[in-house]
Design an enzyme around this catalytic site. Sequence first.
Site, PDB file in Angstrom:
ATOM      1  N   ASP A  43       0.483  -1.523  -0.065  1.00 52.48           N
ATOM      2  CA  ASP A  43      -0.437   0.192  -0.421  1.00 52.48           C
ATOM      3  C   ASP A  43       1.502   1.122  -0.136  1.00 52.48           C
ATOM      4  O   ASP A  43       1.382   1.744   1.368  1.00 52.48           O
ATOM      5  CB  ASP A  43      -0.659   0.075   1.482  1.00 52.48           C
ATOM      6  CG  ASP A  43      -1.663   0.932   1.261  1.00 52.48           C
ATOM      7  OD1 ASP A  43      -1.526   2.372   0.214  1.00 52.48           O
ATOM      8  OD2 ASP A  43      -3.059   1.537   2.277  1.00 52.48           O
ATOM      9  N   HIS A  44       0.819   2.017  -0.923  1.00 49.58           N
ATOM     10  CA  HIS A  44       2.068   3.408  -1.617  1.00 49.58           C
ATOM     11  C   HIS A  44       1.994   3.696  -0.388  1.00 49.58           C
ATOM     12  O   HIS A  44       2.854   4.987   0.077  1.00 49.58           O
ATOM     13  CB  HIS A  44       1.961   3.016  -2.576  1.00 49.58           C
ATOM     14  CG  HIS A  44       0.773   4.325  -3.107  1.00 49.58           C
ATOM     15  ND1 HIS A  44      -0.214   3.774  -3.897  1.00 49.58           N
ATOM     16  CD2 HIS A  44       0.968   6.316  -2.785  1.00 49.58           C
ATOM     17  CE1 HIS A  44      -1.526   4.735  -3.763  1.00 49.58           C
ATOM     18  NE2 HIS A  44      -0.878   5.644  -3.045  1.00 49.58           N
TER      19      HIS A  44
ATOM     20  N   HIS B 252      -5.896   2.097   2.345  1.00 44.95           N
ATOM     21  CA  HIS B 252      -5.573   3.189   2.205  1.00 44.95           C
ATOM     22  C   HIS B 252      -5.972   3.714   3.930  1.00 44.95           C
ATOM     23  O   HIS B 252      -5.812   4.621   4.568  1.00 44.95           O
ATOM     24  CB  HIS B 252      -5.711   4.645   1.598  1.00 44.95           C
ATOM     25  CG  HIS B 252      -4.931   3.828  -0.003  1.00 44.95           C
ATOM     26  ND1 HIS B 252      -3.984   3.103  -0.831  1.00 44.95           N
ATOM     27  CD2 HIS B 252      -5.281   4.253  -1.328  1.00 44.95           C
ATOM     28  CE1 HIS B 252      -3.569   3.346  -1.320  1.00 44.95           C
ATOM     29  NE2 HIS B 252      -3.876   3.981  -1.947  1.00 44.95           N
TER      30      HIS B 252
END
Length: 524
Positions: free
Chosen positions: A202-203, A265
């Site tokens: 998950d960036h 996110h």
Amino acid sequence: MTQAPTQANPLREGLRLERTPPPCALVIFGASGDLTKRKLVPALYALCAGGMLPPGFTVVGAARTRMGDDEFREAMRDGVGRYGRVGLHDDVWRTFAEGLRFAHVDFDAPDGFEDLKRVLAEVDQQRGTAGNRVYYLSIPPSGIGTVARRLGEEGLSRQPDTPGGFVRLIVEKPFGRDLASARQLSADLHEAFAEEQIYRIDHYLGKETVQNLLVFRFANGIFEPLWNRQYIDHVQITVAESIGVENRGKYYEESGALRDIVQNHMMQLVALVGMEAPANFEAEVVRDEKVKLLRAVRPILEEDVRTRTVRGQYGPGWIEGEQVHGYREEHGVNPESLRETFVALRLDIDNWRWAGTPFYLRTGKRLPKRATEIAIQFREVPHSPFRGHVTTVAEQRYGSIDPNLLVLRIQPDEGITLRFGAKVPGQALRIRSVSMDFLYGSAFLTESPEAYERLLLDCMLGDATLFARVDEVDEAWRFCAAILDGWRERPPARDSLPNYEAGSWGPQEAHDMIARDGRAWRRL
């Protein structure tokens, strides 16, 4: 200490880690796609420029497309030049390009992995990678299980017998489209890979401010004692995007804002804001605390979806002076679509720290600006002796002072702001809210690394702290699946959408939802 020439080392010395990973090959499945060219290879090039990759490190692009090594290198050079944070330097590029290879794969053919196996064998012999592998699945969700299974069948998921040898798998979101499919995906992955080999990326978790949240909370004695229901009135988490769905209309019709942003996110941000202090910073200890927090999140049941959630869809409007289409006019979108491009919800956490302190989440496309932030709203002072001396908007509330506010900005301008009341200079006693700002760029006089730089390096180092574990994914889906079930039973009328103009802050219902609690969304 003699400073390295800028040409040879464009990254700051402070980015260097005390250790670098052992030689390995990073195999990118779907290497002909945009993510490889825009994000992955530019991030790896930046790591190379900073001296953080080991000698012999190799990138193997793998895709159905047929391409030679030189053609792949040229395409990746173009990507680094156009999208990279670190500019092209000839000597750095030459070193990096030596480790770029390409292999043709066909996921469905019996011999579809033979070219990849040949290239990896050559890399082990010529580059000294010793069987160490990281597989990055930058492919559509429907193919993830198939590729993982084939890697197992071809013997490519077995870890080498050498001390410290490893084989790891990086999986891009979405991790399923509901709880059942997420669990099935995990089962498919576990047929070939052990859980400790799987890195769900998950960036958002690679961004500096997200990482700094843990440091801010647990390395500073002045904030952690206040981080609870006694002192915090509520928390707002906003992920706003000014862009629309662009060329992803078909994907968005299957996904929507809840699956695309909230499930991964935003639930990760909730976990980091709300978790208890870990005993240490070992990966499993940190992830244990995140899971405990997610398990305490109260489900939003069918009867609550109308009062605790809002879904919206953007119509035509104006963004930065430009007229834009509504969602239903986007390419690949059903003209009568009910898919949400905006979500707002109230989330409650049933534990000792947060009972009675709501978390308000909102995310949407075609909002006025691109911004991601966490706003911690503290409670008002119990009694103010300064009635009549306040010069802020709070004066309208019979002389009350604006409560303290702590804002952690994740993008685009990463930093932290603390709002507090101060006396205006002069003979009279007048009070005004002022802000104390911390900006990464001005504080450290350097550019923050991209999220993928940190996460790719962490995976090669075997540090899973910033990656989602299977039970984290389960708990986030447990919460979101209940909302999806409630929405399915109570669909919106077709003529009720779109319900907000592009360029606005979402539907009026979102403002009404938080207003019922006597609160308002923060103006960004």
